[in-house]
Motif scaffolding. Structure first.
Motif, PDB file in Angstrom:
ATOM      1  N   THR A 215      28.323 -14.083 -11.999  1.00  0.00           N
ATOM      2  CA  THR A 215      28.204 -15.028 -10.884  1.00  0.00           C
ATOM      3  C   THR A 215      29.349 -14.851  -9.895  1.00  0.00           C
ATOM      4  O   THR A 215      29.147 -14.866  -8.668  1.00  0.00           O
ATOM      5  CB  THR A 215      28.190 -16.469 -11.408  1.00  0.00           C
ATOM      6  OG1 THR A 215      27.115 -16.628 -12.341  1.00  0.00           O
ATOM      7  CG2 THR A 215      28.012 -17.459 -10.263  1.00  0.00           C
ATOM      8  N   LEU A 216      30.555 -14.664 -10.414  1.00  0.00           N
ATOM      9  CA  LEU A 216      31.715 -14.470  -9.547  1.00  0.00           C
ATOM     10  C   LEU A 216      31.580 -13.181  -8.741  1.00  0.00           C
ATOM     11  O   LEU A 216      31.944 -13.144  -7.551  1.00  0.00           O
ATOM     12  CB  LEU A 216      32.988 -14.448 -10.389  1.00  0.00           C
ATOM     13  CG  LEU A 216      34.319 -14.324  -9.632  1.00  0.00           C
ATOM     14  CD1 LEU A 216      34.480 -15.465  -8.639  1.00  0.00           C
ATOM     15  CD2 LEU A 216      35.487 -14.288 -10.604  1.00  0.00           C
TER      16      LEU A 216
ATOM     17  N   GLU B 286      33.112 -22.709  -5.064  1.00  0.00           N
ATOM     18  CA  GLU B 286      32.354 -22.019  -6.115  1.00  0.00           C
ATOM     19  C   GLU B 286      33.162 -20.899  -6.737  1.00  0.00           C
ATOM     20  O   GLU B 286      33.122 -20.688  -7.957  1.00  0.00           O
ATOM     21  CB  GLU B 286      31.050 -21.463  -5.535  1.00  0.00           C
ATOM     22  CG  GLU B 286      29.990 -22.504  -5.251  1.00  0.00           C
ATOM     23  CD  GLU B 286      28.681 -21.860  -4.837  1.00  0.00           C
ATOM     24  OE1 GLU B 286      28.116 -21.081  -5.648  1.00  0.00           O
ATOM     25  OE2 GLU B 286      28.218 -22.106  -3.714  1.00  0.00           O
ATOM     26  N   VAL B 287      33.886 -20.140  -5.914  1.00  0.00           N
ATOM     27  CA  VAL B 287      34.731 -19.070  -6.453  1.00  0.00           C
ATOM     28  C   VAL B 287      35.772 -19.659  -7.401  1.00  0.00           C
ATOM     29  O   VAL B 287      35.970 -19.161  -8.524  1.00  0.00           O
ATOM     30  CB  VAL B 287      35.415 -18.298  -5.304  1.00  0.00           C
ATOM     31  CG1 VAL B 287      36.473 -17.340  -5.858  1.00  0.00           C
ATOM     32  CG2 VAL B 287      34.384 -17.511  -4.512  1.00  0.00           C
ATOM     33  N   ALA B 288      36.446 -20.725  -6.973  1.00  0.00           N
ATOM     34  CA  ALA B 288      37.462 -21.344  -7.812  1.00  0.00           C
ATOM     35  C   ALA B 288      36.850 -21.909  -9.089  1.00  0.00           C
ATOM     36  O   ALA B 288      37.420 -21.772 -10.181  1.00  0.00           O
ATOM     37  CB  ALA B 288      38.178 -22.451  -7.034  1.00  0.00           C
ATOM     38  N   ALA B 289      35.672 -22.525  -8.976  1.00  0.00           N
ATOM     39  CA  ALA B 289      35.038 -23.117 -10.151  1.00  0.00           C
ATOM     40  C   ALA B 289      34.658 -22.047 -11.175  1.00  0.00           C
ATOM     41  O   ALA B 289      34.847 -22.231 -12.390  1.00  0.00           O
ATOM     42  CB  ALA B 289      33.809 -23.908  -9.726  1.00  0.00           C
TER      43      ALA B 289
ATOM     44  N   LEU C 217      31.608 -12.701  -4.607  1.00  0.00           N
ATOM     45  CA  LEU C 217      32.510 -11.773  -3.923  1.00  0.00           C
ATOM     46  C   LEU C 217      31.753 -10.733  -3.117  1.00  0.00           C
ATOM     47  O   LEU C 217      32.378  -9.915  -2.421  1.00  0.00           O
ATOM     48  CB  LEU C 217      33.416 -11.071  -4.944  1.00  0.00           C
ATOM     49  CG  LEU C 217      34.340 -11.967  -5.777  1.00  0.00           C
ATOM     50  CD1 LEU C 217      35.171 -11.126  -6.728  1.00  0.00           C
ATOM     51  CD2 LEU C 217      35.233 -12.812  -4.891  1.00  0.00           C
ATOM     52  N   GLY C 218      30.430 -10.724  -3.227  1.00  0.00           N
ATOM     53  CA  GLY C 218      29.632  -9.761  -2.471  1.00  0.00           C
ATOM     54  C   GLY C 218      29.662  -8.365  -3.055  1.00  0.00           C
ATOM     55  O   GLY C 218      29.539  -7.383  -2.310  1.00  0.00           O
ATOM     56  N   ILE C 219      29.805  -8.264  -4.375  1.00  0.00           N
ATOM     57  CA  ILE C 219      29.848  -6.961  -5.036  1.00  0.00           C
ATOM     58  C   ILE C 219      28.872  -6.968  -6.210  1.00  0.00           C
ATOM     59  O   ILE C 219      28.504  -8.033  -6.712  1.00  0.00           O
ATOM     60  CB  ILE C 219      31.275  -6.633  -5.545  1.00  0.00           C
ATOM     61  CG1 ILE C 219      31.762  -7.728  -6.500  1.00  0.00           C
ATOM     62  CG2 ILE C 219      32.231  -6.465  -4.381  1.00  0.00           C
ATOM     63  CD1 ILE C 219      33.134  -7.458  -7.090  1.00  0.00           C
ATOM     64  N   PRO C 220      28.434  -5.779  -6.697  1.00  0.00           N
ATOM     65  CA  PRO C 220      27.572  -5.725  -7.880  1.00  0.00           C
ATOM     66  C   PRO C 220      28.305  -6.290  -9.104  1.00  0.00           C
ATOM     67  O   PRO C 220      29.546  -6.356  -9.126  1.00  0.00           O
ATOM     68  CB  PRO C 220      27.277  -4.225  -8.044  1.00  0.00           C
ATOM     69  CG  PRO C 220      27.551  -3.633  -6.705  1.00  0.00           C
ATOM     70  CD  PRO C 220      28.649  -4.449  -6.105  1.00  0.00           C
TER      71      PRO C 220
END
Length: 531
Positions: A252-253, A179-182, A257-260
């Motif tokens: 979304t990214l 998902e991160v790469a996409a 990444l677990g950040i705002p």
């Protein structure tokens, strides 16, 4: 002599019962069911697909994009969903510790009590003392022997549940990295499309100026600048669409990444970059490799093994339960006499219980566990079939994207030549503006299609890696939780060594070589309690 003989007989009986408790395990011994696997993939004459079975490893590095690599590492470190899956692994390790604890005396209670007693005088038997104190302290123990392997089957099930939790963690990791790469590829694709739209808007603005000058000079009618303006405004209308796509994918990214939510420049840099280029080739192995590569297949198979052990646990209730019970106490009426030898009392011995009239309850529970096992067999079969279908679908889609990109590159090159040629001819008055308009419209369309196809080519490669189950290997044998998560958990609860990376690795290794793999009549291992 008789007392000695009776004592010896009891000792021999106890030893026989103790050792017999390690010899028997009722229920089926798990065997992985046959998987419906194809011998090879469907041939498609794809030169960039290799039949190697080597581990995939960090596939994101094959794109040669350091920004993508950094995003992958950051997501691995702090994504909340991945951290939650890691905590589930620790939970499964603790549950395995509970299962191991059942092998040892199940009841060991230190007891103490004081009571002030006053007896009634209106009873048939009058006590010597109507009121008295009672002081009591002692130790009680009860140990049900694992004669039929019920508790060892429980450990077997807990071992498989732990490995299923590890596989689930790997599955979440594989999906997260894809998902991160996409999303990153989506951002770069939208940036490329935005750049194409802006460049074409500049080109069309130049054509609009030329048409306007020629119309003022009376060389052409006002239709030419009107047509040029229509194409220009249509192209400019696409610019905010691509900008909004970039902002949406950046949000979304950020979540992955677990950040705002952050601006795209904070995530991927200020300057737009090309769409990541997929590697020249990828090793897909053979369908049988999916049994170890795909985490969802491994999880399904481990859940099947855990349920197989549950059948044995249920069957053990059909047989007698043998236990050893005992109690050692000090009891006295007066506190000053509490520690005298005459205050000592004890009892102990074996007990026997058998649920003879269970009215089909136990038998039907065995049937329930067996039915659940058979359902999981079908789930496992379906998972293996779906995994192969995912790879075949990803291969077909990736091959199509490759061929389409090659054709679109040639088309764009030809369209650019046409636009340049008709632009000069229009300035010279050799062609009308309709020819210029059609050429520029086609160029915009083909350039946009090429950018989208390049992004699709990279996306299909990511999908292929995901379908192969790649991405978890580089982080094998590492701690499943971050240091921050471990700190929060240890602040609330004493986790002992379970939060340590080495201990997590040791427990997983022990689970992978547990009771299930110990064939033969003895079926016993040495387990230590996890305090």
């Amino acid at each position: 002599m008789d007392d000695v003989r009776r004592t010896g007989t009891r000792t021999i009986t106890f030893v026989a019962i103790f050792f017999a408790s390690g010899c028997t395990m009722v229920g089926p011994d798990y065997q992985r069911p046959p998987a419906p696997l194809a011998s090879d993939w469907i041939p498609r004459n794809a030169e960039r697909i290799g039949p190697s079975s080597d581990p995939i490893g960090p596939w994101w590095e094959s794109f040669g994009d350091p920004v993508l690599t950094n995003l992958i590492v950051e997501a691995y470190r702090q994504n909340p969903s991945l951290q939650a899956a890691g905590v589930r692994v620790l939970e499964a390790q603790a549950r395995r510790g509970i299962a191991i604890g059942t092998l040892f005396p199940q009841v060991q209670n230190a007891v103490a009590a004081y009571s002030r007693n006053v007896a009634s005088e209106n009873v048939v038997t009058v006590l010597p003392e109507r009121s008295f104190n009672d002081f009591l302290a002692g130790f009680d123990v009860a140990w049900e022997l694992d004669f039929w392997g019920k508790f060892r089957r429980g450990i077997e099930s807990a071992d498989a549940q732990l490995l299923a939790a590890v596989a689930n963690y790997d599955d979440v990791l594989v999906s997260l990295l894809a998902e991160v790469a996409a999303n990153y590829i989506g951002i770069r694709t939208a940036q490329q499309e935005l750049d194409v739209a802006r460049r074409n808007a500049d080109l069309q603005r130049s054509s609009f100026d030329i048409a306007s000058r020629r119309a003022k000079a009376g060389a052409v009618t006002d239709v030419d600048p009107a047509q040029a303006a229509t194409l220009l405004y249509a192209t400019e209308a696409q610019i905010p669409v691509f900008e909004s796509q970039i902002d949406e994918q950046a949000s979304t990214l950020s979540a992955l990444l677990g950040i705002p939510p952050r601006q795209v420049t904070e995530l991927v840099g200020d300057a737009p970059a090309p769409i990541p280029t997929p590697p020249a080739g990828v090793a897909i192995g053979i369908p049988a490799d999916l049994l170890r590569r795909r985490p969802d297949v491994r999880r399904s198979e481990r859940l099947l093994a855990a349920q197989s052990a549950q059948i044995g646990i249920a069957k053990a209730d059909l047989f007698p339960h043998l236990s050893l019970v005992g109690s050692i106490n000090l009891e006295a009426k007066d506190a000053d006499k509490f520690f005298e030898g005459r205050s000592f009392e004890a009892f102990g011995g074996p007990t026997f219980s058998w649920a003879i009239l269970n009215y089909g309850r136990i038998t039907n529970n065995v049937r329930v566990q067996d039915a659940e096992y058979q359902a999981l067999v079908n789930d496992y079969t379906n998972t293996v079939l779906r995994a192969q279908a995912d790879v075949e679908g990803a291969l077909a889609t990736h091959r199509g994207a490759l061929l389409r990109t090659l054709s679109l590159r040639d088309s764009v090159a030809a369209a650019e030549k046409v636009v340049d040629l008709v632009g000069r001819q229009y300035t010279e008055g050799a062609v009308d503006f309709t020819t210029v308009l059609l050429a520029q419209q086609f160029l915009v369309q083909q350039q946009d299609l090429l950018a989208a196809s390049q992004g699709q080519e990279a996306l299909t490669m990511v999908t292929l890696y995901k379908s192969l189950g790649g991405g978890w290997e580089p982080w094998m044998n590492r701690s499943v939780i971050s240091d921050e998560t471990a700190s929060q958990m240890s602040a609330r609860t004493r986790w002992g060594d379970l939060l340590a990376e080495d201990e997590q690795r040791n427990i997983a290794q022990a689970a992978s070589t547990g009771t299930e793999h110990d064939r033969g009549w003895w079926r016993w291992r040495w387990w230590r309690p996890q305090w």
